[in-house]
Each structure stands twice: as C-alpha cells, then as structure tokens.
Design an enzyme around this catalytic site. Structure first.
Site, PDB file in Angstrom:
ATOM      1  N   ALA A  77     -11.911   2.268 -28.647  1.00 37.13           N
ATOM      2  CA  ALA A  77     -13.251   2.852 -28.693  1.00 37.13           C
ATOM      3  C   ALA A  77     -13.223   4.246 -29.308  1.00 37.13           C
ATOM      4  O   ALA A  77     -12.666   5.173 -28.724  1.00 37.13           O
ATOM      5  CB  ALA A  77     -13.831   2.916 -27.285  1.00 37.13           C
ATOM      6  N   TYR A 144     -12.518  13.690 -38.339  1.00 37.47           N
ATOM      7  CA  TYR A 144     -12.065  12.393 -37.814  1.00 37.47           C
ATOM      8  C   TYR A 144     -10.545  12.407 -37.632  1.00 37.47           C
ATOM      9  O   TYR A 144     -10.040  12.110 -36.539  1.00 37.47           O
ATOM     10  CB  TYR A 144     -12.486  11.259 -38.761  1.00 37.47           C
ATOM     11  CG  TYR A 144     -11.816   9.951 -38.436  1.00 37.47           C
ATOM     12  CD1 TYR A 144     -11.956   9.371 -37.173  1.00 37.47           C
ATOM     13  CD2 TYR A 144     -11.029   9.287 -39.385  1.00 37.47           C
ATOM     14  CE1 TYR A 144     -11.318   8.173 -36.867  1.00 37.47           C
ATOM     15  CE2 TYR A 144     -10.395   8.095 -39.083  1.00 37.47           C
ATOM     16  CZ  TYR A 144     -10.541   7.541 -37.822  1.00 37.47           C
ATOM     17  OH  TYR A 144      -9.901   6.368 -37.519  1.00 37.47           O
ATOM     18  N   PHE A 172      -3.576   2.089 -41.729  1.00 35.10           N
ATOM     19  CA  PHE A 172      -4.015   2.394 -43.081  1.00 35.10           C
ATOM     20  C   PHE A 172      -5.373   1.695 -43.260  1.00 35.10           C
ATOM     21  O   PHE A 172      -6.187   1.766 -42.348  1.00 35.10           O
ATOM     22  CB  PHE A 172      -2.895   2.060 -44.075  1.00 35.10           C
ATOM     23  CG  PHE A 172      -1.838   3.152 -44.043  1.00 35.10           C
ATOM     24  CD1 PHE A 172      -1.091   3.387 -42.884  1.00 35.10           C
ATOM     25  CD2 PHE A 172      -1.646   4.001 -45.117  1.00 35.10           C
ATOM     26  CE1 PHE A 172      -0.183   4.441 -42.808  1.00 35.10           C
ATOM     27  CE2 PHE A 172      -0.735   5.052 -45.056  1.00 35.10           C
ATOM     28  CZ  PHE A 172      -0.005   5.272 -43.904  1.00 35.10           C
TER      29      PHE A 172
END
Ligand code: UFG
Length: 331
Positions: A77, A144, A172
């Site tokens: 999550a 991020y 990736f």
C-alpha cells in the site's frame, strides 16, 4: 503462513495475493480502496477476506494482525507516481512514510516480525553505474523515491532495535498481466508507457507522445528495465518463504534487459497489429535516460529467475488484458 497483504487490491498486490494463495498460504487483504479495486482482490483471492482500512488506522491494523493470527506482512500500500509526488510531496510523506510507520508500530505491538515491502528503482535517482546494483548509493531525485528510501531506513532501524526481519524489493518497471487475462493494470489516471501505448492500439487515445528522443541512448529515447508482474509476484513469495525475524535484505527486481521507448512502441505495433501513431514531444522532467537492473542478488539470495519478462510476453499479456477489459475493473 497466515499473511496480511496491504495494498492487496492494487496491481502488483493482487497478482501476489493470487500466487501466495496458490502456494498454500492464508491471505488477509488490507486496502483502503482509494486506488485499488475490490474486484481485483476478489478475483485474485476467489472471494477471500479483505479488510477495508487505511494504513493510518493503527488500531485496525493491530486488530487485523491479531484476529487473523498473522505471521508475516507483505506491504504494497503506497502511492507510486513520480509526477504526482513532485506536485504533492505531502501526500507521499503522509501515505508512504507515515503509513508505513503506522504499520510497523502495529506489527511490533502484535509481535509480527516478518515483512516484505515494495521499494523502487527511484531510490537510486540518476545512477552513474549501469546496470544498477544494490550497492549503488541511494540518491532519490523526487519525493516518491525519497519516501521509499525513508521507509527502508525506518525498517533498518527496526531491524536493529526490535529484531524485525524484512526484505525490501526494489522494482524496476512493472508491466504485463496475468496469463489468463483475469488480472491486469488499471490506474486512473494512467501515466505508464505500456498501458498508454495499448490504449492507442485500442482506439481509446489518438497517439502516443514519446517524451524526448535526444537522450544519450542508442535511439535517443529513454531505456527502462520492464519486469513482468508475475515475476515480481513470484519474488514476493520466495522472499516471504525464506525470511526469518532479524534478517535484512534489500534487493533489485528487474529483468536485467533494457528496452527503449521507441522499441516498446515498435514491438506493440507488432504484437497488436495496430499502427499506433507516435509523436516526439519534449522530455518529461525527472526522467533518467537509462535504468537497468543488476539482478544477481535476487537470483542468488532468493533463487529468483524472471521467466515472463521478455517484451513479447509482457506486451501480449498486457494486450490480452486491455483488449478483454477496455474499462479495466469497471463493469
Ligand atoms: N513515456 C513516454 N510517453 C508516455 C509515458 C511514458 O515516452 O506517455 C516514457 C517515459 O518518459 C519513460 C518511459 O516511457 O522514459 C517509462 O515511463 P513510465 O511512466 O511507464 O515509467 P517510469 O520509468 O517513469 O516509472 C518507473 C516506475 C516508478 C519509478 C520510476 C523511477 O513506474 O515507480 O520508474 O524512475 F519510480
């Protein structure tokens, strides 16, 4: 094992739930459904138990861990869009960093000491070394990547102080869909290259914009390491089954093969049989020219092999999914 999967209704989460269940584990999903799809979890788990809750709700996490006698957690999550993280860094701090802190607190309270967690190539920023191995220094260039790096560091501390065992899997470019077309990628808004290219093939978009053809790469477009979501899922199952409390592993998950944006568009034309008109437009800010994994550690430590991550399988499974489900999980 009894396993709690956070983000169980998401793209990689749902594929992993399915493989965990197929491997004989008991899965409880945990998702606030802000970006995931109940339908994805229902299909993946054949109607298994999903707790609808937020990571910030520590008491609900503790209750879910205790009531289901959870022995290990797989934690997906999180928000995962670089562009959005630049515009709304606070969202990424709150959901990714503070959300993980709440989960960790709940795990320690419920005495659950095994955790497999999603991480990302974005923690490396613009690495000088290619292919990228895990000893490349973390130097994220967007909120991020920063949020995921902070989570890894938080877990290293918990390993040292509380004997937590954790494996961070640094993905990736996740791509592809289940081989039977049941599960696939459904993001709103969609920003990833492969689904967008396939939406052009489906006639849902007019053209694909290629973000820059003046990079220092063989054809001038960005090179990425695309790894099939089924291969990512199998790595989670392996990581979980070998993990012991107190152990720590931080490992790349990539195919080890680089494919350019231009090559993806050409291969998608071949796989779909559609022309897929493309325009070259200016670079997207924050895109590193090339990201390719050194995946030796995943092979040696997890006994992992990417088996579906060739571009033809990635594109044909994704195409099958988009073709069968042009509106994703929406009926
Ligand atoms: N691209 C286009 N046109 C599009 C969309 C993407 O040319 O319409 C290009 C991008 O510029 C990039 C490549 O296609 O070169 C792949 O882009 P994606 O958006 O599909 O994926 P990213 O490489 O940006 O994102 C991935 C992961 C993130 C991670 C990031 C690190 O999905 O989780 O790499 O750079 F953070």
């Amino acid at each position: 094992m009894n396993i709690l999967v956070t983000g169980a209704a998401g793209y990689i989460g749902s594929h992993t739930c399915r493989q965990l269940i197929e491997s004989g584990h008991q899965v409880t999903g945990y998702d606030n459904l802000s970006r995931g799809h109940q339908e994805a979890f229902d299909r993946a788990s054949a109607g298994g138990k999903l707790v609808i809750g937020d990571l910030a709700n520590t008491p609900l996490l503790v209750r879910s861990l205790r009531e289901n006698e959870i022995q290990a957690v797989v934690h997906f999550a999180a928000f995962g869009l670089v562009g959005e993280s630049v515009e709304h860094p606070e969202l990424y701090r709150q959901n990714n960093v503070e959300g993980s802190r709440s989960l960790l607190q709940a795990m320690l309270e419920a005495n659950v000491k095994r955790l497999v967690v999603s991480s990302t190539t974005a923690i490396y920023g613009e690495p000088s070394q290619m292919p990228i191995s895990e000893d490349n220094p973390a130097a994220p260039i967007n909120p991020y990547g920063q949020s995921k790096w902070e989570v890894e560091q938080m877990l290293v501390n918990a390993q040292e102080q509380h004997g937590l065992g954790f494996t961070a899997l640094r993905y990736f470019n996740a791509a592809g869909a289940s081989l039977d077309g049941l599960l696939g990628e459904d993001h709103e808004p969609e920003t990833h290259l492969i689904p967008i290219v396939l939406q052009v093939a489906l006639g849902q978009r007019d053209r694909i914009s290629i973000f820059g053809d003046d990079y220092s790469t063989p054809d001038g477009t960005c090179v990425r390491d695309y790894v099939h979501v089924l291969d990512l899922a199998s790595a989670h199952v392996r990581a979980l089954e070998r993990l012991q409390p107190g152990e720590l592993l931080q490992v790349n998950l990539g195919s080890g093969i680089g494919t350019s944006v231009q090559e993806i568009v050409e291969q998608a034309r071949r796989v779909t049989g559609h022309p897929i008109p493309a325009d070259i437009v200016p670079r997207r800010p924050g895109d590193p020219p090339c990201l390719i994994a050194n995946n030796q550690l995943a092979k040696s430590e997890l006994g992992w092999q990417p088996v579906h991550s060739d571009i033809t399988t990635i594109l044909s499974t994704a195409w099958d999914w988009h073709h069968r489900h042009p509106r994703g999980y929406t009926p």
